[in-house]
Design an enzyme around this catalytic site. Structure first.
Site, PDB file in Angstrom:
ATOM      1  N   GLY A 103     -10.197   2.685  -2.450  1.00  0.00           N
ATOM      2  CA  GLY A 103      -9.546   3.785  -3.534  1.00  0.00           C
ATOM      3  C   GLY A 103      -9.713   5.032  -3.201  1.00  0.00           C
TER       4      GLY A 103
ATOM      5  N   HIS B 205      -2.816   5.307   2.996  1.00  0.00           N
ATOM      6  CA  HIS B 205      -2.909   4.070   1.801  1.00  0.00           C
ATOM      7  C   HIS B 205      -1.673   3.778   1.318  1.00  0.00           C
ATOM      8  CE1 HIS B 205      -7.122   5.525   0.930  1.00  0.00           C
ATOM      9  NE2 HIS B 205      -7.354   4.407   1.565  1.00  0.00           N
TER      10      HIS B 205
ATOM     11  N   GLN C 256     -20.900  -3.183   2.794  1.00  0.00           N
ATOM     12  CA  GLN C 256     -20.448  -2.478   4.033  1.00  0.00           C
ATOM     13  C   GLN C 256     -20.827  -1.060   4.397  1.00  0.00           C
ATOM     14  OE1 GLN C 256     -16.032  -2.743   2.974  1.00  0.00           O
ATOM     15  NE2 GLN C 256     -15.720  -0.876   4.154  1.00  0.00           N
TER      16      GLN C 256
ATOM     17  N   ARG D 146     -12.623  10.354   2.973  1.00  0.00           N
ATOM     18  CA  ARG D 146     -13.884  10.968   3.072  1.00  0.00           C
ATOM     19  C   ARG D 146     -13.603  12.493   3.262  1.00  0.00           C
ATOM     20  NH1 ARG D 146     -15.468   5.953   5.401  1.00  0.00           N
ATOM     21  NH2 ARG D 146     -17.581   5.174   4.447  1.00  0.00           N
TER      22      ARG D 146
HETATM   23  P1  AMP Z   1     -10.199   2.297   3.001  1.00  0.00           P
HETATM   24  O1  AMP Z   1      -9.740   2.734   1.512  1.00  0.00           O
HETATM   25  O2  AMP Z   1     -10.609   3.594   3.674  1.00  0.00           O
HETATM   26  O3  AMP Z   1     -10.895   1.093   3.120  1.00  0.00           O
HETATM   27  O4  AMP Z   1      -8.752   2.055   3.674  1.00  0.00           O
HETATM   28  C1  AMP Z   1      -7.966   1.044   3.210  1.00  0.00           C
HETATM   29  C2  AMP Z   1      -6.984   0.749   4.325  1.00  0.00           C
HETATM   30  O5  AMP Z   1      -5.903   1.897   4.765  1.00  0.00           O
HETATM   31  C3  AMP Z   1      -7.220   0.323   5.464  1.00  0.00           C
HETATM   32  O6  AMP Z   1      -6.762  -0.408   6.224  1.00  0.00           O
HETATM   33  C4  AMP Z   1      -7.257   1.469   6.286  1.00  0.00           C
HETATM   34  O7  AMP Z   1      -7.680   1.663   7.837  1.00  0.00           O
HETATM   35  C5  AMP Z   1      -6.203   2.039   5.902  1.00  0.00           C
HETATM   36  N1  AMP Z   1      -5.902   3.466   6.242  1.00  0.00           N
HETATM   37  C6  AMP Z   1      -6.841   4.554   5.599  1.00  0.00           C
HETATM   38  N2  AMP Z   1      -6.572   5.897   6.143  1.00  0.00           N
HETATM   39  C7  AMP Z   1      -5.245   5.698   6.955  1.00  0.00           C
HETATM   40  C8  AMP Z   1      -4.539   6.622   7.704  1.00  0.00           C
HETATM   41  N3  AMP Z   1      -4.741   7.941   7.594  1.00  0.00           N
HETATM   42  N4  AMP Z   1      -3.475   5.978   8.084  1.00  0.00           N
HETATM   43  C9  AMP Z   1      -3.123   4.691   7.986  1.00  0.00           C
HETATM   44  N5  AMP Z   1      -3.811   3.938   7.310  1.00  0.00           N
HETATM   45  C10 AMP Z   1      -4.923   4.134   6.803  1.00  0.00           C
END
Ligand code: AMP
Length: 258
Positions: A32, A38, A62, A188
């Protein structure tokens, strides 16, 4: 029209209903606090599949640092509105007790790649990631699942898990989305102070332009980062570093032309 589903049995009934029969399903698992990174994964999924499922689940197993879990941004209603605007079909946002009926007695473990880089600095992190992704794959039964190269080690581990367990899903890597100043987008980033946000793009710049790992580490420290690691492997550089209390990661392909 996207449908938000919090109740897992409701989702399972829907997933096995005739509505899904023979339709390709794209899946984007997230924690989220959605940003353009995303959204780029979701756009690709919508383009390549008949139906797209987004999951929003801040996965406690995690997080090795309780403070990080406590302060992780949660913006569910905004996330659902963004998903709806984009044309996502289903948003799955289950509770911990639904996803972990076993209270995390069962887990997926990988014992090589997961021990290095982020794994070495975040004990148990990748077991938490692999376990929740395995559970979500069983629930969503995707044709294709989309992962950002921002978390490159995570992408490799998930691809390896899908192969190791003969899972019938294609794991699709997606390029990193960056802000105009080069900072890789991340949920973050919202926790950076205005001064830290100004410094943060140095992470990508130094990683890209540094002559070697020793120089990169020194320049990052000079710029005010507390470095977890810098590493080079198979033409790609990896970094994890703290700015204040926020841990940032990045990676980039590089070419040795000097
Ligand atoms: P998270 O919500 O941080 O667990 O990310 C969910 C998905 O979005 C994961 O596959 C991440 O690698 C991808 N993601 C997060 N930030 C980026 C970004 N800046 N560019 C591409 N994909 C991203």
């Amino acid at each position: 029209m996207s449908k938000v589903i919090q109740n897992l049995p409701e989702w399972q009934a829907l997933r096995s209903s005739p509505f899904f029969e023979k339709k390709s399903v794209g899946f984007v698992p997230t924690m989220g606090a959605l940003h353009e990174g995303h959204l780029s994964l979701l756009r690709r999924s919508i383009e390549e599949n008949e139906l797209t499922v987004l999951s929003v689940f801040v996965n406690p197993t995690q997080f090795n640092n309780p403070e990080d879990l406590l302060h992780y941004p949660r913006t569910l209603s905004r996330d659902c509105a963004m998903a709806k605007d984009l044309g996502v079909d289903f948003v799955l946002c289950p509770e911990f007790s639904d996803i972990y009926p076993d209270s995390y007695r069962y887990k997926i473990e990988e014992n090589q790649l997961s021990q290095h880089l982020c794994g070495a600095h975040r004990p148990g992190h990748f077991s938490g990631v692999l376990t929740v992704v395995m559970k979500l794959f069983h629930l969503v039964k995707p044709t294709r699942a989309y992962f950002g190269e921002k978390d490159y080690q995570q992408y490799l581990l998930i691809k390896g898990m899908a192969e190791a367990f003969f899972m019938d899903v294609s794991i699709i890597p997606c390029a990193i989305l960056r802000a105009d100043d080069g900072l890789a987008l991340s949920s973050r980033n919202e926790r950076l102070t205005p001064e830290e946000r100004l410094k943060a793009p140095q992470l990508a710049k130094i990683l890209k332009e540094g002559k070697d790992l020793v120089e990169i580490q020194a320049q990052l420290e000079e710029a005010g980062f507390k470095v977890d690691y810098v590493h080079e492997q198979e033409g790609r550089r990896f970094v994890a570093a703290y700015l204040g209390s926020v841990r940032l990661i990045d990676n980039q392909m590089f070419h040795r032309d000097h």
